[in-house]
Write a protein that holds these residues in place. Sequence first.
Motif, PDB file in Angstrom:
ATOM      1  N   ARG A 130     -26.895  32.238  26.454  1.00 45.55           N
ATOM      2  CA  ARG A 130     -28.188  31.915  25.828  1.00 45.55           C
ATOM      3  C   ARG A 130     -28.357  32.736  24.548  1.00 45.55           C
ATOM      4  N   THR A 174     -29.829  26.459  25.284  1.00 42.52           N
ATOM      5  CA  THR A 174     -31.212  26.220  25.713  1.00 42.52           C
ATOM      6  C   THR A 174     -31.210  25.694  27.155  1.00 42.52           C
ATOM      7  N   ASP A 175     -32.389  25.629  27.737  1.00 42.06           N
ATOM      8  CA  ASP A 175     -32.489  25.075  29.099  1.00 42.06           C
ATOM      9  C   ASP A 175     -31.951  23.642  29.138  1.00 42.06           C
ATOM     10  N   VAL A 219     -31.003  32.163  35.250  1.00 46.21           N
ATOM     11  CA  VAL A 219     -32.322  32.256  34.605  1.00 46.21           C
ATOM     12  C   VAL A 219     -32.705  33.735  34.595  1.00 46.21           C
ATOM     13  N   GLU A 256     -35.698  36.793  32.536  1.00 48.31           N
ATOM     14  CA  GLU A 256     -36.522  37.156  31.380  1.00 48.31           C
ATOM     15  C   GLU A 256     -35.968  38.383  30.656  1.00 48.31           C
ATOM     16  N   GLN A 287     -38.170  28.145  32.975  1.00 50.26           N
ATOM     17  CA  GLN A 287     -36.714  27.932  32.833  1.00 50.26           C
ATOM     18  C   GLN A 287     -36.193  27.073  33.988  1.00 50.26           C
TER      19      GLN A 287
END
Length: 259
Positions: free
Chosen positions: A106, A112-113, A134, A136, A153
């Motif tokens: 990423r 991107t998702d 996924v 943060e 996400q």
Amino acid sequence: MSRLPLMAGNWKMNLNHVEATNVVQKLAWTLSDYHYDKKKSEAAVIVPFTNLRTVQTLIQGDRYSLGFGAQDVSVYDAGAYTGEVSAGMLAKLDCTYVVVGHSERREYHGETDEVINAKAKKVIENSMTPIICVGEKLDIRQEGTHVDYVLNQVDGVLAGLTAEQVGALVIAYEPVWAIGTGEVATPQDAQEVCGAIRARVSDLVGAEAADSVRIQYGGSVKSSNVVEIMAQGDVDGALVGGASLDPEEFARIVTFYAR
Ligand code: PEP
């Protein structure tokens, strides 16, 4: 439903194919010394593309109780995409797992998702299991919006997948601030987000899929912290980076249930 914990070692861009042979052999021997029980955890190595054939031959030839897989895949099936590796090519090498959406992909490759969702679909179409990452970054964690951020996400990376497909895949919750930093999320931090992911999966595709989907924690997992992390109800395994390069340490992580 009891979910078999998946302990996966992400080697990242480390170990050439000769070194890979040594590490996989040592891992298999150490697991045997530790009386590894494959009914209690599943072990897999996620290796660079150049190691896959060697690792496949070794694991299958010597019948090691180890899965293996790749760290990325193309969204395309074939054609003029220099440098890319297709899901079909990985399936032909008998990969079980393919990691998609690692935070390093990423961050350094702008994934991107949407792209990660497309990659996960290719992996599933080719009968392999995606490990979808996924997590943060530190600023989001400090703001306190990490749960919503990660659930957003999850919505993106699972878009368009059926309940059956979601129930069979693996989601790795990896707070970016804990990857390769020595900073470990507390077991409660891991449970908070892994539990919220499972609840979101239930909302998206139903309780049955939520009950069977495996959710890993990843971020500076070591033999010294794995037992507490694995004691959390919604943590079904670990995605391990640095510590997986040391076969003895990774074997201790894989056999966490014995301690
Ligand atoms: C990872 O690469 O997915 C990871 C969790 O790395 P580390 O265990 O080194 O933090």
